[in-house]
Scaffold this motif. Sequence first.
Motif, PDB file in Angstrom:
ATOM      1  N   ARG A  34       0.811  -1.224   0.000  1.00  0.00           N
ATOM      2  CA  ARG A  34       0.000   0.000   0.000  1.00  0.00           C
ATOM      3  C   ARG A  34       0.841   1.269   0.000  1.00  0.00           C
ATOM      4  O   ARG A  34       0.382   2.319  -0.461  1.00  0.00           O
ATOM      5  N   THR A  35       2.047   1.173   0.564  1.00  0.00           N
ATOM      6  CA  THR A  35       2.903   2.370   0.639  1.00  0.00           C
ATOM      7  C   THR A  35       4.062   2.298  -0.352  1.00  0.00           C
ATOM      8  O   THR A  35       5.006   3.084  -0.267  1.00  0.00           O
ATOM      9  N   HIS A  36       3.972   1.367  -1.284  1.00  0.00           N
ATOM     10  CA  HIS A  36       4.996   1.194  -2.328  1.00  0.00           C
ATOM     11  C   HIS A  36       6.397   1.068  -1.737  1.00  0.00           C
ATOM     12  O   HIS A  36       7.369   1.637  -2.243  1.00  0.00           O
ATOM     13  N   GLY A  37       6.467   0.330  -0.615  1.00  0.00           N
ATOM     14  CA  GLY A  37       7.764   0.034  -0.014  1.00  0.00           C
ATOM     15  C   GLY A  37       8.310   1.091   0.922  1.00  0.00           C
ATOM     16  O   GLY A  37       9.385   0.913   1.502  1.00  0.00           O
ATOM     17  N   ARG A  38       7.581   2.184   1.090  1.00  0.00           N
ATOM     18  CA  ARG A  38       8.098   3.272   1.971  1.00  0.00           C
ATOM     19  C   ARG A  38       7.980   2.912   3.446  1.00  0.00           C
ATOM     20  O   ARG A  38       8.763   3.407   4.263  1.00  0.00           O
ATOM     21  N   VAL A  39       6.988   2.070   3.792  1.00  0.00           N
ATOM     22  CA  VAL A  39       6.745   1.760   5.198  1.00  0.00           C
ATOM     23  C   VAL A  39       6.755   0.242   5.386  1.00  0.00           C
ATOM     24  O   VAL A  39       6.211  -0.504   4.560  1.00  0.00           O
TER      25      VAL A  39
END
Length: 205
Positions: free
Chosen positions: A193-198
């Motif tokens: 959902r956060t494209h790998g940021r979180v």
Amino acid sequence: MAADYAIPAASLELSEEIKKSRFITLLAHTPTVEEAKAWICEVKRQHPTARHHCWAFVAGAPQDSQAYGFSDDGEPSGTAGKPMLAQLMGSGIGEIAAVVVRYYGGVLLGTGGLVKAYGGGVGAALKQLETRVKRQQRPSLICCDYTDMGAVEALIAAHQGQLLTADYGQQVSLQIAWDTVIWTQVAQELTDRTHGRVSLRPLDG
């Protein structure tokens, strides 16, 4: 991985007379050893004139032997507390305590009669006890920017995550407990959902 287990949904009291003695069996939800001992003391206060207050508890997960305890409270050794504990252990129910209060009626029951009275009383009460399932949870840490909070909050709502602590500084730092069985799924969804940021970091090693 720890398994889910049943716990008492409500307290229960059952009374019967055996050869002129009155036996009152009480069951309660006691999540810890300290709570179990406090409840046993409370039962003793409620029945100050009883001859015996025999007890047993499994104050944790059903398989946690460190959470076991029992007492014959003046009855012959092995005739009360152990049979009561055996019934609790055999039920597979956790976080439970039992007290059997005996008002002595003047007739001796003998060793076998006592085992049957105490163990049988707990066994009969367990058959009537309402239970609910305790889901095992795994605590985790989420650190994210405020721009990703929408996705994080949606994930928490979708999977019934339990917020433990929240720190709103330059970044948001959240401690969340999830049902153990879905932890891996939640971790993957958060990354997607956060494209790998979180990412989801376990707090229990």
